[in-house]
Design an enzyme around this catalytic site. Structure first.
Site, PDB file in Angstrom:
ATOM      1  CG  ASP A 119      89.738 -52.254 -20.161  1.00 31.78           C
ATOM      2  OD1 ASP A 119      88.887 -52.938 -20.759  1.00 31.78           O
ATOM      3  OD2 ASP A 119      90.707 -52.750 -19.543  1.00 31.78           O
ATOM      4  CG  ASP A 120      90.413 -47.622 -18.020  1.00 32.98           C
ATOM      5  OD1 ASP A 120      90.264 -48.748 -17.508  1.00 32.98           O
ATOM      6  OD2 ASP A 120      91.520 -47.157 -18.340  1.00 32.98           O
ATOM      7  CG  HIS A 170      88.555 -52.106 -15.480  1.00 35.27           C
ATOM      8  ND1 HIS A 170      89.476 -53.123 -15.510  1.00 35.27           N
ATOM      9  CD2 HIS A 170      89.231 -51.008 -15.927  1.00 35.27           C
ATOM     10  CE1 HIS A 170      90.645 -52.668 -15.953  1.00 35.27           C
ATOM     11  NE2 HIS A 170      90.526 -51.375 -16.200  1.00 35.27           N
ATOM     12  CG  HIS A 174      91.754 -47.885 -13.384  1.00 38.23           C
ATOM     13  ND1 HIS A 174      93.116 -47.908 -13.560  1.00 38.23           N
ATOM     14  CD2 HIS A 174      91.233 -48.533 -14.453  1.00 38.23           C
ATOM     15  CE1 HIS A 174      93.398 -48.527 -14.700  1.00 38.23           C
ATOM     16  NE2 HIS A 174      92.278 -48.922 -15.260  1.00 38.23           N
ATOM     17  CG  HIS A 264      92.006 -47.887 -22.575  1.00 39.09           C
ATOM     18  ND1 HIS A 264      93.012 -48.553 -23.251  1.00 39.09           N
ATOM     19  CD2 HIS A 264      92.113 -48.241 -21.268  1.00 39.09           C
ATOM     20  CE1 HIS A 264      93.712 -49.280 -22.370  1.00 39.09           C
ATOM     21  NE2 HIS A 264      93.186 -49.107 -21.162  1.00 39.09           N
TER      22      HIS A 264
HETATM   23 NI    NI Z   1      91.933 -49.986 -17.006  1.00 35.21          NI
END
Ligand code: NI
Length: 300
Positions: A119-120, A170, A174, A264
């Protein structure tokens, strides 16, 4: 002439008596056994089999197909057993209890699938390292990307796509979508969609809410885009500075068939995800040694 004629007539007479005798026996036999000839022990199938067995070589070739022909046909509403085996571990119906080996066939091993998700990102530091490890291991994963990171690192996004990984949306920045209005939620999703589409020609095939924070409005807005909202069920908290040993141990103890593991590739505590990068090859090796196939979320 007369003698010859009487002789021939005598032969005709005898032939006539013999024929009518045989005919009579046939009639009697037919009325008793149902067969014209007195061979009641040879069944019709035996006759047809012996008649249709032309040559030992051909008969030998035909033999393997015999057990299949004798198996009952599956009823129309039943799917073939092979299909079940490829989708899920075999159930234990009573019909299978007499099978000798409890070990599942090799096909079932393919059904032990796990998806690693990152993620991210993308970023220019950790995402490329994660991609290198995945490439080296021949593993495909799923990246849930944040729109403003995509804008900063378009080449890394292109690389994720080019190397065959799945891409999820995503949000744009955020944000905690559960605290936003439906209009803002839709904007967060669409902005990232547009950014990704501008680079690879397609929008992400799924959505993951930041922090896993899902409200009914988030569910509805994602549903309106026609894509699945994807969560996770294994979370080793790699972003929080968790040690390599603990990350690996957490995945080891919680991962099972169908698991989605949350990792991540950007945004760890103090901006650091070195432990994620160090743990990743160990996680991959461990899961593969335990018979898991690492796939993307859409493949799961
Ligand atoms: Ni995230």
């Amino acid at each position: 002439m007369i003698v010859r004629f009487t002789m021939e007539r005598k032969q005709y007479w005898m032939l006539g008596i013999a024929c009518s005798g045989a005919l009579g026996m046939m009639l009697v036999n037919y009325s008793v056994t149902g067969s014209v000839f007195p061979i009641p022990h040879i069944s019709k199938t035996a006759i047809s089999e012996s008649a249709s067995t032309p040559h030992p070589a051909i008969a030998a070739e035909q033999k393997p197909s015999m057990p299949q022909e004798q198996q009952p046909l599956p009823s129309p509403h039943e799917e073939p057993a092979v299909k079940h085996a490829s989708l899920e571990p075999p159930p234990a119906p009573s019909a299978q209890t007499n099978q000798p080996s409890p070990t599942p066939p090799s096909k079932v091993a393919g059904s032990k699938k796990i998806a690693l998700t990152f993620d991210d990102g993308p970023d220019h530091k950790y995402t490329p390292q994660v991609l290198d490890i995945l490439k080296h291991s021949g593993v495909k994963a799923t990246f849930f990307v944040v729109g403003d990171q995509v804008k900063k690192y378009p080449d890394v996004l292109r690389r994720i796509y080019a190397e065959g990984h799945a891409i999820g949306n995503h949000s744009w920045d955020h944000a905690d979508l559960s605290k936003l209005t439906p209009t803002r939620i839709a904007q967060e999703i669409k902005q990232t969609d547009d950014s990704v589409k501008g680079l690879i020609g397609a929008v992400p095939s799924m959505v993951r809410a930041p922090y896993g924070a899902v409200s009914s409005a988030v569910k509805k807005e994602v549903e309106l885009t026609g894509r699945p909202l994807v969560g996770w069920n294994v979370d080793p908290r790699d972003w929080a500075g968790t040690s390599v040993t603990d990350i690996v141990y957490n995945v080891q103890t919680h991962a099972k068939a169908g698991s989605i593991v949350l990792l991540h590739s950007f945004g760890g505590k103090d901006g650091k995800l070195d432990n994620t990068v160090e743990a990743l090859p160990q996680i991959i090796a461990l899961l593969q040694q335990n018979g898991f196939e690492l796939v993307t979320v859409p493949e799961l």
